[in-house]
Design an enzyme around this catalytic site. Sequence first.
Site, PDB file in Angstrom:
ATOM      1  N   GLU A 111      -3.941  -3.203  -1.071  1.00  0.00           N
ATOM      2  CA  GLU A 111      -3.524  -2.675  -2.365  1.00  0.00           C
ATOM      3  C   GLU A 111      -3.689  -3.728  -3.458  1.00  0.00           C
ATOM      4  O   GLU A 111      -4.132  -3.429  -4.567  1.00  0.00           O
ATOM      5  CB  GLU A 111      -2.052  -2.224  -2.311  1.00  0.00           C
ATOM      6  CG  GLU A 111      -1.740  -1.254  -1.207  1.00  0.00           C
ATOM      7  CD  GLU A 111      -1.280  -1.897   0.098  1.00  0.00           C
ATOM      8  OE1 GLU A 111      -0.420  -1.301   0.766  1.00  0.00           O
ATOM      9  OE2 GLU A 111      -1.770  -2.998   0.457  1.00  0.00           O
TER      10      GLU A 111
ATOM     11  N   CYS B 110       3.829  -2.530   1.129  1.00  0.00           N
ATOM     12  CA  CYS B 110       5.000  -3.390   1.279  1.00  0.00           C
ATOM     13  C   CYS B 110       5.693  -3.528  -0.082  1.00  0.00           C
ATOM     14  O   CYS B 110       5.197  -3.041  -1.101  1.00  0.00           O
ATOM     15  CB  CYS B 110       4.580  -4.762   1.804  1.00  0.00           C
ATOM     16  SG  CYS B 110       3.701  -5.773   0.589  1.00  0.00           S
TER      17      CYS B 110
ATOM     18  N   CYS C 180       3.456  -5.375  -2.774  1.00  0.00           N
ATOM     19  CA  CYS C 180       2.427  -4.474  -3.302  1.00  0.00           C
ATOM     20  C   CYS C 180       3.048  -3.378  -4.160  1.00  0.00           C
ATOM     21  O   CYS C 180       2.487  -2.994  -5.186  1.00  0.00           O
ATOM     22  CB  CYS C 180       1.613  -3.858  -2.165  1.00  0.00           C
ATOM     23  SG  CYS C 180       0.561  -5.048  -1.310  1.00  0.00           S
TER      24      CYS C 180
END
Length: 158
Positions: free
Chosen positions: A84, A110, A113
Site C-alpha cells: 500500500e 496495517c 498503511c
Amino acid sequence: MSENNQRPSWKNYFMDIASLVAKRSTCTRRSVGAIIVKDKRILATGYNGAPSGIRHCEETGCMRHKLKIKSGERHELCRGIHAEQNAIIQAAYHGVNIKDADLFCTNLPCSICSKMIINAGIKNIYFLDGYADKMSEDMLAEAGVQLSQLTSSGKENA
C-alpha cells in the site's frame, strides 16, 4: 459472472490484478499486492519489498524472522515497504491524484498503511485476507474509509 460469460466483474478484475502484482513481492514472509483505482482506471500499483536499489530480503534474510517478531508487530524492524505504501509513493512520485480513489489489496492494511491511506484520501478498501492489526480497522472506521472483504471469486463477504 455466468458460465457462458468469462468477463470478470470490475471488483474481481482489479483484485486479480492486485494478486498478480503481489507475485513481484520480494518479502520472504508474505506476498502482498495493491492497486489504486479511480473511475475504473488503475492509477498506481505496489508490492511489498525493499526500497529501490537496496538488497532484497531474499538476499539478506528476513530480520523479522531471525528476531521471531510476530505478524502485525514492530513494523519498523523490516527492510521492506508495504504494498500500500509503495502504491501511494508511486502515485506521489508521478504526480497522480488519488483522492477519493479505491484501494484493492490482497491483505487488510496495517495501522501504518491505514494512516497513509486516510491522509491520501482513499475512500474504499477491498481486500482478500485479514491482518493481525485491530487498530487499523478502528482507525479506518473512524475516518469513514469503507472496508469490504472479497472472496477469491470477487464477491463481497457479508
